[in-house]
Design a protein around this motif. Structure first.
Motif, mmCIF file in Angstrom:
data_model
loop_
_atom_site.group_PDB
_atom_site.id
_atom_site.type_symbol
_atom_site.label_atom_id
_atom_site.label_comp_id
_atom_site.label_asym_id
_atom_site.label_seq_id
_atom_site.Cartn_x
_atom_site.Cartn_y
_atom_site.Cartn_z
ATOM 1 N N ILE A 1 0.866 -1.176 0.000
ATOM 2 C CA ILE A 1 0.000 0.000 0.000
ATOM 3 C C ILE A 1 0.905 1.228 0.000
ATOM 4 O O ILE A 1 1.260 1.785 1.037
ATOM 5 N N THR A 2 1.318 1.592 -1.197
ATOM 6 C CA THR A 2 2.227 2.716 -1.400
ATOM 7 C C THR A 2 1.737 3.517 -2.605
ATOM 8 O O THR A 2 0.926 3.023 -3.403
ATOM 9 N N PRO A 3 2.225 4.753 -2.765
ATOM 10 C CA PRO A 3 1.850 5.510 -3.964
ATOM 11 C C PRO A 3 2.196 4.760 -5.245
ATOM 12 O O PRO A 3 1.391 4.724 -6.183
ATOM 13 N N GLU A 4 3.362 4.151 -5.264
ATOM 14 C CA GLU A 4 3.807 3.440 -6.468
ATOM 15 C C GLU A 4 2.911 2.239 -6.781
ATOM 16 O O GLU A 4 2.563 1.996 -7.940
ATOM 17 N N SER A 5 2.528 1.492 -5.752
ATOM 18 C CA SER A 5 1.708 0.305 -5.984
ATOM 19 C C SER A 5 0.293 0.683 -6.399
ATOM 20 O O SER A 5 -0.328 -0.003 -7.229
ATOM 21 N N LEU A 6 -0.241 1.773 -5.847
ATOM 22 C CA LEU A 6 -1.570 2.221 -6.261
ATOM 23 C C LEU A 6 -1.566 2.634 -7.725
ATOM 24 O O LEU A 6 -2.458 2.252 -8.497
ATOM 25 N N VAL A 7 -0.561 3.391 -8.140
ATOM 26 C CA VAL A 7 -0.465 3.806 -9.537
ATOM 27 C C VAL A 7 -0.303 2.579 -10.440
ATOM 28 O O VAL A 7 -0.915 2.495 -11.514
ATOM 29 N N LYS A 8 0.468 1.610 -9.979
ATOM 30 C CA LYS A 8 0.713 0.412 -10.786
ATOM 31 C C LYS A 8 -0.555 -0.412 -10.971
ATOM 32 O O LYS A 8 -0.858 -0.859 -12.086
ATOM 33 N N VAL A 9 -1.303 -0.606 -9.897
ATOM 34 C CA VAL A 9 -2.508 -1.426 -10.014
ATOM 35 C C VAL A 9 -3.572 -0.691 -10.823
ATOM 36 O O VAL A 9 -4.312 -1.302 -11.606
ATOM 37 N N TYR A 10 -3.622 0.626 -10.680
ATOM 38 C CA TYR A 10 -4.567 1.404 -11.486
ATOM 39 C C TYR A 10 -4.246 1.298 -12.970
ATOM 40 O O TYR A 10 -5.161 1.258 -13.823
ATOM 41 N N SER A 11 -2.973 1.224 -13.301
ATOM 42 C CA SER A 11 -2.570 1.164 -14.714
ATOM 43 C C SER A 11 -3.076 -0.094 -15.416
ATOM 44 O O SER A 11 -3.113 -0.144 -16.637
ATOM 45 N N ARG A 12 -3.501 -1.097 -14.630
ATOM 46 C CA ARG A 12 -4.012 -2.338 -15.233
ATOM 47 C C ARG A 12 -5.499 -2.251 -15.570
ATOM 48 O O ARG A 12 -6.025 -3.171 -16.213
ATOM 49 N N ILE A 13 -6.173 -1.185 -15.142
ATOM 50 C CA ILE A 13 -7.624 -1.118 -15.351
ATOM 51 C C ILE A 13 -8.078 0.163 -16.045
ATOM 52 O O ILE A 13 -9.277 0.372 -16.228
ATOM 53 N N ASN A 14 -7.150 1.020 -16.471
ATOM 54 C CA ASN A 14 -7.509 2.373 -16.891
ATOM 55 C C ASN A 14 -7.668 2.557 -18.395
ATOM 56 O O ASN A 14 -7.715 3.696 -18.888
ATOM 57 N N ARG A 15 -7.777 1.479 -19.107
ATOM 58 C CA ARG A 15 -7.802 1.549 -20.574
ATOM 59 C C ARG A 15 -8.891 2.485 -21.107
ATOM 60 O O ARG A 15 -8.667 3.217 -22.082
ATOM 61 N N ASN A 16 -10.057 2.478 -20.504
ATOM 62 C CA ASN A 16 -11.182 3.258 -21.021
ATOM 63 C C ASN A 16 -11.380 4.601 -20.320
ATOM 64 O O ASN A 16 -12.358 5.299 -20.602
ATOM 65 N N ILE A 17 -10.476 4.945 -19.422
ATOM 66 C CA ILE A 17 -10.615 6.202 -18.693
ATOM 67 C C ILE A 17 -10.030 7.338 -19.530
ATOM 68 O O ILE A 17 -8.850 7.333 -19.873
#
Length: 326
Positions: A48-64
């Motif tokens: 639970i870090t800034p880097e891990s949040l950005v990383k996990v978000y990058s896997r779901i943001n295709r349509n954003i």
């Protein structure tokens, strides 16, 4: 079915889902499940870090894309369990044309009026970017398709100004919902404080809390409200649950929240709301008994698992998922 999932059946289903993930990671076994029902991907990191949040978000943001609202819970002043400012800021700064969005409360706390809410935003450190209090200038109605309680739901008017929505949620317990995940974050969190929240709570007023709706009817109202927001954004909405400081109380409780007994689990993210909530609950139910006891009592005493079963009935996602560690 209107009945809640029994604890035994729920645990069996949860164990099956998590067990399947484990088996799918065995070489040569993935093809066995390929022919079975498709599973929704849920991405997971224990960090639970800034880097891990950005990383996990990058896997779901295709349509954003376009103007992006980041729906989070600002919490009452000085709340000890709210999301860390640094991870929220890191995510917001990676999403072009984005800002935080919230709505005012029905109960008379420090987010009841826009003026008090903005002061709470300042106190809790969310003023590093614009924060849109979406019902500041009124409300709008969104249709509830297929609902049995509502045909439409009153939402903060400014919700219509956004092309995409990122639902960033502190997963924890909740006094009425049993638990508060991404569904609760948009169900109550996008409804305006004057009309929508009153509809969901079945509240005659904002004083006599004992008369507010409880149990399965309340859970179903939340699900239908969430469906209105989900349908509005279509494929341009994604969900993130941060599973840390999981008190049995919501961040609405502020400094009076019950002490945290459960250890932090990590961050989960998905484009499928039901898959994400199911995975989150499955993880909670695998906690050691001493850590699980209070959360389970809160969830089950409020009929919180009805959120999952009613989402499935309304076809709001897939309760069968593949947990993908990143």
């Amino acid at each position: 079915m209107a009945k809640d999932i029994s604890r035994r059946r729920f645990l069996q289903n949860g164990a099956l889902a998590l067990g399947t993930v484990a088996v799918c990671n065995v070489p040569g076994m993935r093809s066995v499940f390929a022919a079975q029902e498709e599973r929704a991907p849920v991405f997971f990191t224990q960090e639970i870090t800034p880097e891990s949040l950005v990383k996990v978000y990058s896997r779901i943001n295709r349509n954003i894309s376009g103007k992006v609202g980041i729906k989070m819970h600002t919490g009452e002043p000085h709340g000890p369990n709210i999301l860390p400012k640094n991870i929220v800021k890191a995510l917001q700064q990676t999403i072009p044309n984005s800002n935080l969005v919230e709505t005012n409360t029905l109960y008379k706390g420090k987010r009841f009026t826009t003026a008090d809410h903005r002061e709470t935003i300042r106190i809790n450190g969310w003023d590093f970017c614009p924060v849109d209090i979406m019902d500041e200038n009124g409300a709008t109605m969104l249709p509830v398709r297929g609902g049995k309680h509502f045909k439409e739901m009153s939402m903060g008017k400014n919700l219509l100004n956004y092309d995409s929505l990122v639902v960033l949620t502190h997963f924890k317990g909740h006094a009425s919902g049993g638990y508060g995940g991404s569904l609760k974050n948009i169900a109550i969190g996008c409804a305006d404080g004057t009309i929508g929240k009153k509809m969901i709570h079945g509240a005659p007023d904002n004083v006599r809390y004992e008369l507010w709706l409880k149990g399965e009817p309340f859970q179903e109202n939340m699900v239908e409200s969430a469906k209105a927001t989900m349908d509005h954004f279509g494929k341009k909405i994604v969900y993130v649950n941060v599973m840390r400081n999981m008190s049995v109380d919501c961040d609405c409780a502020g400094t009076s929240a019950a002490p945290v007994k459960a250890h932090d689990l990590g961050i989960l993210a998905s484009t499928d709301l039901l898959a994400l909530e199911q995975a989150s609950i499955d993880m909670v139910y695998r906690l050691p008994e001493a850590e699980l006891h209070d959360l389970r009592e809160r969830i089950e005493s409020r009929k919180g698992l009805r959120q999952l079963s009613y989402m499935k009935e309304l076809r709001m996602g897939n309760d069968r998922y593949e947990l993908i560690r990143i």
